[in-house]
Design a protein around this motif. Structure first.
Motif, PDB file in Angstrom:
ATOM      1  N   ALA A 396       0.301  -0.981   0.118  1.00  0.00           N
ATOM      2  CA  ALA A 396       0.019   0.116   0.065  1.00  0.00           C
ATOM      3  C   ALA A 396       0.792   1.361  -0.343  1.00  0.00           C
ATOM      4  CB  ALA A 396      -0.408   0.173   1.179  1.00  0.00           C
ATOM      5  N   ASN A 397       1.494   1.617   0.685  1.00  0.00           N
ATOM      6  CA  ASN A 397       2.741   2.468   0.291  1.00  0.00           C
ATOM      7  C   ASN A 397       3.426   2.852  -0.440  1.00  0.00           C
ATOM      8  OD1 ASN A 397       1.860   2.696   3.596  1.00  0.00           O
ATOM      9  ND2 ASN A 397       3.619   1.727   4.795  1.00  0.00           N
ATOM     10  N   ASP A 398       3.828   1.500  -1.379  1.00  0.00           N
ATOM     11  CA  ASP A 398       4.815   1.960  -2.266  1.00  0.00           C
ATOM     12  C   ASP A 398       3.710   2.116  -3.455  1.00  0.00           C
ATOM     13  OD1 ASP A 398       7.066   0.615  -1.119  1.00  0.00           O
ATOM     14  OD2 ASP A 398       6.643  -1.296  -1.860  1.00  0.00           O
ATOM     15  N   SER A 399       2.568   1.552  -4.037  1.00  0.00           N
ATOM     16  CA  SER A 399       1.556   2.060  -4.836  1.00  0.00           C
ATOM     17  C   SER A 399       1.243   3.194  -4.319  1.00  0.00           C
ATOM     18  CB  SER A 399       0.180   0.762  -5.179  1.00  0.00           C
ATOM     19  OG  SER A 399      -0.563   1.323  -3.253  1.00  0.00           O
ATOM     20  N   THR A 400       1.074   3.827  -2.890  1.00  0.00           N
ATOM     21  CA  THR A 400       0.744   5.613  -3.041  1.00  0.00           C
ATOM     22  C   THR A 400       1.666   6.240  -3.057  1.00  0.00           C
ATOM     23  OG1 THR A 400      -0.616   4.780  -0.995  1.00  0.00           O
ATOM     24  CG2 THR A 400       0.478   7.032  -1.214  1.00  0.00           C
ATOM     25  N   ASN A 401       3.273   5.655  -2.881  1.00  0.00           N
ATOM     26  CA  ASN A 401       3.987   6.565  -2.996  1.00  0.00           C
ATOM     27  C   ASN A 401       4.956   6.780  -4.016  1.00  0.00           C
ATOM     28  OD1 ASN A 401       3.877   8.448  -0.391  1.00  0.00           O
ATOM     29  ND2 ASN A 401       5.138   6.103   0.586  1.00  0.00           N
ATOM     30  N   GLU A 402       5.136   4.962  -4.860  1.00  0.00           N
ATOM     31  CA  GLU A 402       5.809   5.318  -5.776  1.00  0.00           C
ATOM     32  C   GLU A 402       5.290   5.612  -7.149  1.00  0.00           C
ATOM     33  OE1 GLU A 402       9.590   5.163  -6.092  1.00  0.00           O
ATOM     34  OE2 GLU A 402       9.254   5.004  -3.499  1.00  0.00           O
ATOM     35  N   LEU A 403       3.696   5.420  -7.249  1.00  0.00           N
ATOM     36  CA  LEU A 403       3.421   4.995  -7.606  1.00  0.00           C
ATOM     37  C   LEU A 403       2.148   6.820  -8.395  1.00  0.00           C
ATOM     38  CD1 LEU A 403       2.549   3.095 -10.791  1.00  0.00           C
ATOM     39  CD2 LEU A 403       0.645   2.306  -9.270  1.00  0.00           C
ATOM     40  N   LEU A 404       1.433   6.423  -6.923  1.00  0.00           N
ATOM     41  CA  LEU A 404       0.874   7.944  -7.255  1.00  0.00           C
ATOM     42  C   LEU A 404       1.072   9.091  -7.336  1.00  0.00           C
ATOM     43  CD1 LEU A 404      -3.148   6.598  -6.086  1.00  0.00           C
ATOM     44  CD2 LEU A 404      -2.119   6.881  -7.837  1.00  0.00           C
ATOM     45  N   ARG A 405       1.868   9.024  -6.537  1.00  0.00           N
ATOM     46  CA  ARG A 405       2.462  10.531  -5.726  1.00  0.00           C
ATOM     47  C   ARG A 405       3.811  10.818  -7.530  1.00  0.00           C
ATOM     48  NH1 ARG A 405       2.581   9.521  -0.083  1.00  0.00           N
ATOM     49  NH2 ARG A 405       0.715  11.295   0.169  1.00  0.00           N
ATOM     50  N   SER A 406       4.503  10.229  -7.184  1.00  0.00           N
ATOM     51  CA  SER A 406       5.788  10.160  -8.589  1.00  0.00           C
ATOM     52  C   SER A 406       4.829  10.320  -9.930  1.00  0.00           C
ATOM     53  CB  SER A 406       6.231   8.872  -8.543  1.00  0.00           C
ATOM     54  OG  SER A 406       7.191   9.107  -7.188  1.00  0.00           O
ATOM     55  N   GLY A 407       3.492   9.705  -9.865  1.00  0.00           N
ATOM     56  CA  GLY A 407       2.826  10.064 -11.018  1.00  0.00           C
ATOM     57  C   GLY A 407       2.570  10.430 -11.321  1.00  0.00           C
ATOM     58  N   HIS A 488     -10.930   9.507 -10.384  1.00  0.00           N
ATOM     59  CA  HIS A 488     -10.849   9.444 -11.935  1.00  0.00           C
ATOM     60  C   HIS A 488     -12.466   9.410 -12.232  1.00  0.00           C
ATOM     61  CE1 HIS A 488     -12.769   6.264 -14.721  1.00  0.00           C
ATOM     62  NE2 HIS A 488     -10.676   5.933 -15.523  1.00  0.00           N
ATOM     63  N   TRP A 489     -12.750   9.632 -11.431  1.00  0.00           N
ATOM     64  CA  TRP A 489     -14.500  10.134 -11.652  1.00  0.00           C
ATOM     65  C   TRP A 489     -14.231  11.595 -12.430  1.00  0.00           C
ATOM     66  CZ3 TRP A 489     -17.334  13.358  -9.196  1.00  0.00           C
ATOM     67  CH2 TRP A 489     -18.279  14.014  -8.935  1.00  0.00           C
ATOM     68  N   MET A 490     -13.529  12.030 -11.519  1.00  0.00           N
ATOM     69  CA  MET A 490     -13.535  13.707 -11.523  1.00  0.00           C
ATOM     70  C   MET A 490     -13.301  14.027 -12.558  1.00  0.00           C
ATOM     71  SD  MET A 490     -11.580  16.588  -9.030  1.00  0.00           S
ATOM     72  CE  MET A 490      -9.367  15.725  -9.926  1.00  0.00           C
ATOM     73  N   ILE A 491     -11.252  13.983 -13.024  1.00  0.00           N
ATOM     74  CA  ILE A 491     -10.646  12.969 -14.518  1.00  0.00           C
ATOM     75  C   ILE A 491     -11.576  13.022 -15.309  1.00  0.00           C
ATOM     76  CG2 ILE A 491      -8.712  12.816 -15.609  1.00  0.00           C
ATOM     77  CD1 ILE A 491      -8.672  15.117 -13.516  1.00  0.00           C
ATOM     78  N   SER A 492     -12.576  12.101 -15.330  1.00  0.00           N
ATOM     79  CA  SER A 492     -13.031  11.903 -16.627  1.00  0.00           C
ATOM     80  C   SER A 492     -14.330  12.351 -16.535  1.00  0.00           C
ATOM     81  CB  SER A 492     -13.509  10.091 -16.027  1.00  0.00           C
ATOM     82  OG  SER A 492     -14.466  10.288 -14.830  1.00  0.00           O
ATOM     83  N   VAL A 553      -5.812   9.464 -18.979  1.00  0.00           N
ATOM     84  CA  VAL A 553      -5.101   8.096 -18.876  1.00  0.00           C
ATOM     85  C   VAL A 553      -4.792   7.854 -18.151  1.00  0.00           C
ATOM     86  CG1 VAL A 553      -3.118   6.722 -20.698  1.00  0.00           C
ATOM     87  CG2 VAL A 553      -4.871   8.339 -21.446  1.00  0.00           C
ATOM     88  N   PHE A 554      -3.877   7.992 -17.262  1.00  0.00           N
ATOM     89  CA  PHE A 554      -3.425   7.702 -15.735  1.00  0.00           C
ATOM     90  C   PHE A 554      -4.213   6.752 -14.845  1.00  0.00           C
ATOM     91  CE2 PHE A 554      -1.169   8.605 -11.965  1.00  0.00           C
ATOM     92  CZ  PHE A 554       0.002   7.918 -11.915  1.00  0.00           C
ATOM     93  N   PHE A 555      -4.944   7.758 -14.564  1.00  0.00           N
ATOM     94  CA  PHE A 555      -5.968   7.262 -13.505  1.00  0.00           C
ATOM     95  C   PHE A 555      -6.841   6.492 -14.172  1.00  0.00           C
ATOM     96  CE2 PHE A 555      -4.991  11.423 -11.833  1.00  0.00           C
ATOM     97  CZ  PHE A 555      -4.560  10.816 -10.341  1.00  0.00           C
ATOM     98  N   THR A 556      -7.434   6.502 -15.556  1.00  0.00           N
ATOM     99  CA  THR A 556      -8.034   5.493 -15.595  1.00  0.00           C
ATOM    100  C   THR A 556      -6.962   4.122 -16.199  1.00  0.00           C
ATOM    101  OG1 THR A 556      -8.885   7.018 -17.293  1.00  0.00           O
ATOM    102  CG2 THR A 556      -9.172   4.471 -17.949  1.00  0.00           C
ATOM    103  N   MET A 557      -5.630   3.729 -16.189  1.00  0.00           N
ATOM    104  CA  MET A 557      -4.874   2.672 -15.678  1.00  0.00           C
ATOM    105  C   MET A 557      -5.234   1.943 -15.162  1.00  0.00           C
ATOM    106  SD  MET A 557      -1.752   3.346 -18.375  1.00  0.00           S
ATOM    107  CE  MET A 557      -0.570   2.270 -17.727  1.00  0.00           C
ATOM    108  N   MET A 558      -4.494   3.340 -13.531  1.00  0.00           N
ATOM    109  CA  MET A 558      -5.124   2.607 -12.154  1.00  0.00           C
ATOM    110  C   MET A 558      -6.455   2.296 -11.326  1.00  0.00           C
ATOM    111  SD  MET A 558      -2.257   3.561 -10.902  1.00  0.00           S
ATOM    112  CE  MET A 558      -1.108   3.054 -12.728  1.00  0.00           C
ATOM    113  N   SER A 559      -7.545   2.793 -12.095  1.00  0.00           N
ATOM    114  CA  SER A 559      -8.582   2.328 -11.916  1.00  0.00           C
ATOM    115  C   SER A 559      -8.899   1.492 -13.010  1.00  0.00           C
ATOM    116  CB  SER A 559      -9.598   3.535 -12.465  1.00  0.00           C
ATOM    117  OG  SER A 559     -11.052   3.089 -12.059  1.00  0.00           O
TER     118      SER A 559
END
Length: 728
Positions: A396-407, A488-492, A553-559
Motif C-alpha cells: 500500500a505504501n509503495d503504490s501510494t508513494n512510488e506510483l500515485l505521488r510520483s506519477g 478517476h471520476w473527476m478527471i473522466s 489516461v493515467f488514472f484510467t490505467m490505475m482504475s
C-alpha cells in the motif's frame, strides 16, 4: 416390406448358464407395422418362477406400474416368450407326437423337465404351424399372462459354443408370433447390452454439445416435410428408457417371487458399516446444529436496527460480501433438505436415479470443497498473519508513494516529452496530490487494524469457506482504492465534457446538428455570431485536450487495474460456486456414469437358412385355432449380432456447460463497449455480472427438528451392502 426385428439382449444371460430353459421378461416396442423392438430385461428359469406367491399377471401389472409414465405409454412390461437350449448332439431334435387329446408321450431326455409338450415346428403339406399355444403345465399357465399382447417370441441357443470371454453364447430367433402371424423370415438384429446399474453405468442418447435447431429463413423443400411425416422405424428413446429400467424391474420381480438369501458372512461387515454411518450422521447433525444456532443468533443481531444509516451504508459498501454470505448461510441451512430424495420416479430408472443423485449431492459437495479451501487458506493466513500484514502495508505504501505521488508529479512536468499546459497540469496535479495525502493520513490509522482484518478474514475462511472472505477482500479493495476511483471520476467527467463540447463545435463548423428525437444528424443554418463564439471556444478546448487526456489516461490505467483485480476475484468466486465437484470426482472414478450417445460394435453378420421340419402328426390335431394366417417359415433371414457401446463425456464437456451458465449474463460485446466507454470518458464497471447461486428464504425451525432432519438425511444416503439388498 420386409419385417425387421431388433432384440436387445442382456449380457448377463449369455455369460452364465444355470438352466436349459428360460422365461424372458421385458417390453415390446413397435413404431411401425414392419418393425419391432424386443427389450429383454431379464430371464427367469422354471424353478424360480415356480416360487411365485401370487398370480404372474398381477406381478407383471404391479411391476409395470412402478415404471415411468413415458415407458408405460409406450409399452407394458410383460412375459416376452421363451428361450430353450439346443438338444444335445447325441439326441437329434426334440420330437413330440400327439396321440390324442388326453394322451401324450415325450422324449425330452431331461432337457425341459416335462414342461413343454411341443416346442419345435411341425409341418404337413407345407402348412407349418407352431405349438406354443399347446403348452401345458407351468409354461402353459404363464403363457396366458401374455395373451393381452399380440407378440410372443421363441429363442434358442447352443450352450456348447463359446464366442468370447464376455459372451458365451448368442441366442437365435426360432420364430415369433407377430400380430397373429408366425414369422421366422425377417431381418434380425441381436444387440447385446450390459444391464445398467446405479453407480456403474447407464445409456443416454443426449449429446453434451447438441444445439437447438435454428429457425430457417427460407422455405423448406417439399421432400423435407414428407421425410418428417414418415413413421420412424424405431423409438430409441423408449428403448433406452426400457434398458435403463431393466434392473429396477428385476428387483421388483424378485421381491414378488420372494427369493431371499442369507449372507451370514457379510453380517458383521454390514453391522460395522451401519454403526460407522450412524456415528457419522450423529456427528454431522450435531455440528450442523451448532452452526444453525450460530447463524440464527447472527441473523437476529444483523436484523436489529437494519434500517439505520450505518447498516444501509455497510450493505452498499460490502454488497458482494453480504450476497455471498447469504448464499453460504442458505447452503448451510438447506443442505439436509436438498439431500433428501423426493423424486419417486428415480427408483424406476437408472438414468433418473443418477441425475437425481448428482442434483442432491451438488450442494453439499460444493460446500465441502469451499470450506476445505477456506480452511487451507485461513489456517495459512492465521499462522502468518503478521508477515501478511507487513506485506500488505508495504504494498500500500509503495503504490501510494512510488506510483500515485510520483506519477502526479511526473504529469505536472513534461511527461514523455509532451508540452502540456502548465497551469491546468498544476491544478489537476495539486488536486490529485491533496486527495492522495488525505487518504494516506486516514490509512495511517488503519495500519493498527490491519492485523485484526487479516485474522478476521482467516476466521471467515475457516468457518464459511473461501468464497466469503474472497468476496470481503474484493469489497475491501474497492474501499481502500476509493481515492483512485474518486480522482478517476473527476478527471473522466472533465475529459468527457471536453470531448462532447469539441464534438458539438465540430458539428457547428460542418453545419450539422444532432437530432435527439430521430437519433441522427440534420442540416442546420447557424448564424455568424454562433460561428464566432464556436471558434473562440473550440481553440482553447482543443489546446487543453492533451493535458486533460494525459491525466485521464493515467488514472484510467490505475482504475482499470483495480477493476480487473475485482473482476478476477468475482470470476473466481463464481467459478468456485459453479464447479460440479461431485461430477468431477465421479468422472475420475468411473467415466461410464456420464454417457453421451451410443454406438454399435458389430460381432457378426450372416444369413441363416431356415427350413421347415416335419413332425408326424395325425389329421385330427388340426383345429380352427390352427387355421389362422401364417407366414412361411422357410427362407433366408439376415442376422446381425452387435454389442451396444456408449460414448462418454470428457472433463471439459462436463464442466463447460456450468461455466457457460456463469457467464450467460455477460454480454459478448462487454469488452468492446468497455473500450468504447474508456475512449469517450465513461467509467469502467467494477463488476463483470457473473451469475451466483440463487438465495433461499431464511429458515426458522426448532433445533431438535433440525438435528433430526440432518441425521435422517445422512442416514438416507447410507450405502447398502449385498445382504441389505437381498433382504429387502
Amino acid at each position: 416390406m420386409r419385417r425387421q426385428c431388433r432384440i436387445w439382449w442382456p449380457k448377463q444371460i449369455s455369460i452364465t448358464e444355470s438352466s436349459s430353459y428360460y422365461f424372458l421378461f421385458g417390453w415390446f416396442v413397435s413404431c411401425a407395422p414392419t418393425s419391432l423392438d424386443i427389450i429383454v430385461a431379464f430371464a427367469c428359469d422354471e424353478v424360480t418362477l415356480s416360487r411365485c406367491q401370487s398370480n404372474l399377471k398381477e406381478i407383471l401389472c404391479d411391476t409395470d406400474r412402478s415404471m415411468s409414465v413415458f415407458l408405460q405409454d409406450k409399452s407394458m412390461f410383460s412375459l416376452l416368450g421363451q428361450c430353450a437350449a439346443y438338444p444335445s448332439r447325441s439326441d437329434q431334435l426334440l420330437r413330440v407326437q400327439m396321440v390324442d387329446d388326453n394322451q401324450s408321450k415325450s422324449s425330452n431326455d431331461g432337457a425341459v423337465s416335462g414342461l413343454i409338450r411341443q416346442v419345435w415346428y411341425r409341418g404337413k403339406n407345407n402348412n407349418c404351424q407352431c405349438g406354443c399355444n399347446e403348452l401345458e403345465g407351468l409354461l402353459g399357465k404363464h403363457r396366458l399372462a401374455a395373451v393381452g399382447s399380440s407378440h410372443w417370441i421363441h429363442m434358442e441357443y447352443d450352450s456348447d459354443e463359446i464366442h468370447g470371454r464376455n459372451i458365451h453364447w448368442i441366442p437365435k430367433l426360432h420364430h415369433i408370433h407377430w400380430s397373429g402371424k408366425i414369422v421366422s423370415q425377417c431381418d434380425v438384429h441381436v444387440i447385446f447390452y450390459e444391464a445398467p446399474r446405479y453407480g456403474s453405468h447407464h445409456f443416454s442418447l443426449s449429446f453434451w454439445n447438441s444445439s437447438k435447431q435454428v429457425k430457417a429463413l427460407l422455405e423448406k423443400p417439399k421432400w423435407v416435410y414428407e421425410l418428417h411425416q414418415k413413421q420412424p422405424l424405431n423409438d430409441l428413446d423408449a428403448v433406452i428408457l426400457a434398458m435403463n429400467s431393466a434392473t429396477a424391474c428385476k428387483m421388483a420381480f424378485e421381491r414378488h417371487v420372494g427369493s431371499k438369501r442369507s449372507f451370514a458372512k457379510f453380517s458383521i461387515i454390514c453391522m460395522f458399516i451401519t454403526l460407522v454411518w450412524q456415528l457419522l450422521a450423529v456427528s454431522m447433525a450435531s455440528l450442523s446444529t451448532v452452526f444453525y444456532i450460530f447463524l440464527q443468533i447472527l441473523h437476529n443481531l444483523l436484523s436489529f436496527g437494519s434500517e439505520t444509516w450505518l447498516n444501509i451504508a455497510s450493505a452498499r459498501a460490502f454488497n458482494f460480501a453480504f450476497l455471498n454470505f447469504q448464499i453460504r448461510c442458505c447452503q448451510i441451512l438447506y443442505w439436509p433438505i436438498l439431500l433428501q430424495d423426493k423424486d419417486h420416479r428415480s427408483q424406476s430408472c437408472v438414468e433418473y436415479a443418477e441425475k437425481a443423485a448428482l442434483q442432491r449431492h451438488s450442494m453439499w459437495s460444493s460446500l465441502a470443497v469451499d470450506v476445505l479451501l477456506g480452511n487451507v487458506i485461513g489456517l495459512t493466513l492465521l499462522f502468518h498473519a503478521e508477515a501478511m500484514c507487513s506485506c500488505i502495508l508495504k504494498f500500500a505504501n509503495d503504490s501510494t508513494n512510488e506510483l500515485l505521488r510520483s506519477g502526479c508529479v511526473w504529469l505536472m512536468g513534461v511527461p514523455a516529452g509532451f508540452k502540456l499546459n502548465t497551469e491546468l497540469a498544476g491544478v489537476l496535479g495539486m488536486i490529485s496530490l491533496n486527495a492522495i495525502q488525505i487518504w494516506s493520513t486516514l490509512w495511517f490509522f488503519v495500519d493498527y487494524l490491519c492485523i485484526y482484518l487479516v485474522k478476521g478474514i482467516a476466521v471467515l475462511g475457516i468457518l464459511f469457506g473461501m468464497t466469503v472472505p474472497a468476496a470481503f477482500v474484493r469489497d475491501m479493495i474497492m474501499l481502500v482504492t476509493l481515492h483512485v476511483s474518486t480522482l478517476h471520476w473527476m478527471i473522466s467527467l472533465l475529459y468527457s465534457q471536453q470531448i462532447q463540447a469539441l464534438a458539438a463545435l465540430w458539428r457547428l463548423f460542418r453545419g450539422r446538428k444532432w437530432n435527439p428525437l430521430r437519433q441522427r444528424l440534420d442540416s442546420y443554418d447557424y448564424t455568424v455570431k454562433q460561428h464566432i463564439v464556436g471558434s473562440l471556444l473550440f481553440t482553447p478546448l482543443l489546446l487543453l485536450l492533451p493535458t486533460t487526456s494525459v491525466f485521464y489516461v493515467f488514472f484510467t490505467m490505475m482504475s482499470s487495474s483495480v477493476s480487473l483485480i475485482c473482476m478476477l476475484i468475482e470470476v473466481t468466486v463464481s467459478v468456485i460456486h459453479a464447479t460440479p465437484y461431485i461430477n468431477i470426482v465421479l468422472w475420475l472414478v468411473n467415466r461410464r456414469r456420464f454417457p453421451s450417445g451410443i454406438w454399435f460394435e458389430i460381432l457378426s453378420c450372416h444369413s441363416d437358412s431356415i427350413v421347415s421340419s416335419e413332425v408326424n402328426c395325425q389329421d385330427k390335431i388340426s383345429s380352427p385355432d390352427n387355421s389362422r394366417q401364417q407366414e412361411s417359415i422357410s427362407g433366408r433371414s439376415n442376422v446381425l449380432d452387435s454389442v451396444l457401446r456408449s460414448n462418454f463425456w470428457s472433463i471439459g464437456q462436463m464442466v463447460l456447460p456450468h461455466y457457460r451458465e456463469v457467464f450467460s449474463g455477460v454480454s459478448r460485446s462487454y469488452f468492446a463497449k468497455s473500450a468504447y466507454g474508456v475512449l469517450t470518458g465513461k467509467r469502467m464497471a467494477y463488476t463483470l455480472g457473473t451469475k451466483l447461486p440463487s438465495t433461499l428464504p431464511w429458515m426458522f425451525i426448532r433445533c431438535k427438528e433440525y438435528w433430526c432432519l440432518c441425521r435422517n438425511s445422512i442416514l438416507a444416503c447410507m450405502p447398502e451392502c449385498d445382504c441389505h439388498r437381498q433382504c429387502q
